[in-house]
Motif scaffolding. Structure first.
Motif, PDB file in Angstrom:
ATOM      1  N   ALA A 184      27.264  83.759 -84.539  1.00  0.00           N
ATOM      2  CA  ALA A 184      26.143  84.012 -83.623  1.00  0.00           C
ATOM      3  C   ALA A 184      25.612  85.435 -83.804  1.00  0.00           C
ATOM      4  O   ALA A 184      24.394  85.663 -83.797  1.00  0.00           O
ATOM      5  N   LEU A 185      26.499  86.403 -83.992  1.00  0.00           N
ATOM      6  CA  LEU A 185      26.078  87.787 -84.251  1.00  0.00           C
ATOM      7  C   LEU A 185      25.285  87.865 -85.549  1.00  0.00           C
ATOM      8  O   LEU A 185      24.218  88.480 -85.602  1.00  0.00           O
ATOM      9  N   TRP A 186      25.800  87.251 -86.602  1.00  0.00           N
ATOM     10  CA  TRP A 186      25.097  87.272 -87.888  1.00  0.00           C
ATOM     11  C   TRP A 186      23.715  86.646 -87.756  1.00  0.00           C
ATOM     12  O   TRP A 186      22.749  87.136 -88.338  1.00  0.00           O
ATOM     13  N   ASP A 187      23.622  85.568 -86.996  1.00  0.00           N
ATOM     14  CA  ASP A 187      22.330  84.915 -86.773  1.00  0.00           C
ATOM     15  C   ASP A 187      21.393  85.857 -86.018  1.00  0.00           C
ATOM     16  O   ASP A 187      20.233  86.036 -86.400  1.00  0.00           O
ATOM     17  N   GLU A 188      21.894  86.476 -84.966  1.00  0.00           N
ATOM     18  CA  GLU A 188      21.097  87.408 -84.164  1.00  0.00           C
ATOM     19  C   GLU A 188      20.605  88.593 -85.004  1.00  0.00           C
ATOM     20  O   GLU A 188      19.513  89.107 -84.778  1.00  0.00           O
ATOM     21  N   CYS A 189      21.399  88.975 -85.993  1.00  0.00           N
ATOM     22  CA  CYS A 189      21.048  90.108 -86.856  1.00  0.00           C
ATOM     23  C   CYS A 189      20.225  89.698 -88.078  1.00  0.00           C
ATOM     24  O   CYS A 189      19.883  90.545 -88.902  1.00  0.00           O
ATOM     25  N   GLY A 190      19.924  88.419 -88.221  1.00  0.00           N
ATOM     26  CA  GLY A 190      19.105  87.952 -89.333  1.00  0.00           C
ATOM     27  C   GLY A 190      19.814  87.923 -90.667  1.00  0.00           C
ATOM     28  O   GLY A 190      19.170  87.986 -91.717  1.00  0.00           O
ATOM     29  N   LEU A 191      21.136  87.786 -90.663  1.00  0.00           N
ATOM     30  CA  LEU A 191      21.892  87.798 -91.915  1.00  0.00           C
ATOM     31  C   LEU A 191      22.102  86.419 -92.530  1.00  0.00           C
ATOM     32  O   LEU A 191      22.486  86.322 -93.694  1.00  0.00           O
ATOM     33  N   LEU A 192      21.882  85.376 -91.766  1.00  0.00           N
ATOM     34  CA  LEU A 192      22.138  84.026 -92.290  1.00  0.00           C
ATOM     35  C   LEU A 192      21.019  83.581 -93.214  1.00  0.00           C
ATOM     36  O   LEU A 192      19.845  83.858 -92.974  1.00  0.00           O
ATOM     37  N   PRO A 198      27.815  80.075 -93.520  1.00  0.00           N
ATOM     38  CA  PRO A 198      28.661  81.140 -92.967  1.00  0.00           C
ATOM     39  C   PRO A 198      30.092  80.686 -92.695  1.00  0.00           C
ATOM     40  O   PRO A 198      31.028  81.487 -92.792  1.00  0.00           O
ATOM     41  N   TYR A 199      30.280  79.408 -92.385  1.00  0.00           N
ATOM     42  CA  TYR A 199      31.633  78.901 -92.163  1.00  0.00           C
ATOM     43  C   TYR A 199      32.439  78.960 -93.461  1.00  0.00           C
ATOM     44  O   TYR A 199      33.616  79.335 -93.459  1.00  0.00           O
ATOM     45  N   LEU A 200      31.801  78.601 -94.571  1.00  0.00           N
ATOM     46  CA  LEU A 200      32.475  78.686 -95.865  1.00  0.00           C
ATOM     47  C   LEU A 200      32.687  80.136 -96.283  1.00  0.00           C
ATOM     48  O   LEU A 200      33.719  80.469 -96.875  1.00  0.00           O
ATOM     49  N   ASP A 201      31.722  81.018 -95.975  1.00  0.00           N
ATOM     50  CA  ASP A 201      31.902  82.440 -96.292  1.00  0.00           C
ATOM     51  C   ASP A 201      33.129  82.998 -95.565  1.00  0.00           C
ATOM     52  O   ASP A 201      33.913  83.749 -96.150  1.00  0.00           O
ATOM     53  N   VAL A 222      25.459  94.861 -86.641  1.00  0.00           N
ATOM     54  CA  VAL A 222      25.642  95.472 -85.327  1.00  0.00           C
ATOM     55  C   VAL A 222      24.670  94.772 -84.386  1.00  0.00           C
ATOM     56  O   VAL A 222      23.480  94.633 -84.704  1.00  0.00           O
ATOM     57  N   ALA A 223      25.172  94.322 -83.240  1.00  0.00           N
ATOM     58  CA  ALA A 223      24.320  93.639 -82.266  1.00  0.00           C
ATOM     59  C   ALA A 223      23.080  94.488 -81.995  1.00  0.00           C
ATOM     60  O   ALA A 223      23.179  95.705 -81.838  1.00  0.00           O
ATOM     61  N   PRO A 224      21.896  93.863 -81.989  1.00  0.00           N
ATOM     62  CA  PRO A 224      20.655  94.625 -81.813  1.00  0.00           C
ATOM     63  C   PRO A 224      20.650  95.546 -80.592  1.00  0.00           C
ATOM     64  O   PRO A 224      20.137  96.662 -80.667  1.00  0.00           O
TER      65      PRO A 224
END
Length: 141
Positions: free
Chosen positions: A16-24, A30-33, A75-77
C-alpha cells in the motif's frame, strides 16, 4: 522512525505504501518482488515504522559482490521532508559497507527530478552509463 528488517506481517501495508508513492508498475508484481527479496539477503530489506508501528518508509538493498543496489525507497507522502529517506539510505549504506560493498548504484526513472535532487544532496552523482535491462521472467501476462 525506527528502522528494522521486513517482517512477514508487513506485506499488505508495504505494498500500500509503494502504491501511495507511485512505485508500482504493471510489469512488476510487488508480491513476487517481496518473495524474491526474502530469498536473498532479507536482512537488507528495510522498513521504517512510526511509534504506532505503522510502516511509513522502506528500502530494499542488496549487494552482489561487486556493487550495492537500493530499490523501492519509499517515504509516505505525508512524512516527506523529515529526513526519513536520508535515514533509510544511511542505514542501507552502513549495512552495505559492513559487507565490503565498494559502491552503491541506483536507478531513477528519467524525469523524476525531485528524486534525482534528493540523491544529489546525499552525495550521489550521475555515472556516464546507459542502463540496460532484459526481463527474464514475466510477472504479468
Amino acid at each position: 522512525m525506527k528502522i528494522r528488517s521486513y517482517q512477514t506481517g508487513d506485506q499488505d501495508a508495504l505494498i500500500a505504501l509503494w502504491d501511495e508513492c507511485g512505485l508500482l508498475r504493471p510489469w512488476n508484481d510487488p508480491y513476487l518482488d517481496i518473495e524474491r527479496k526474502l530469498g536473498v539477503q532479507p536482512e537488507l530489506f528495510l522498513v521504517g515504522v512510526n511509534g504506532d508501528q505503522k510502516i511509513i518508509a522502506s528500502a530494499m538493498a542488496g549487494f552482489d559482490g561487486h556493487r550495492g543496489w537500493v530499490n523501492y525507497l519509499a517515504v509516505a507522502p505525508d512524512k516527506r521532508r523529515l529526513s526519513l529517506g536520508r535515514q533509510l539510505m544511511n542505514e542501507a549504506e552502513r549495512l552495505l559497507i559492513e559487507r565490503g560493498c565498494p559502491k552503491l548504484n541506483l536507478q531513477v526513472r528519467t524525469g523524476n527530478l525531485e528524486v534525482l535532487e534528493f540523491y544529489r544532496k546525499l552525495g550521489y552523482v550521475q555515472d556516464d552509463v546507459v542502463s540496460l535491462g532484459k526481463r527474464l521472467i514475466q510477472d504479468q501476462q
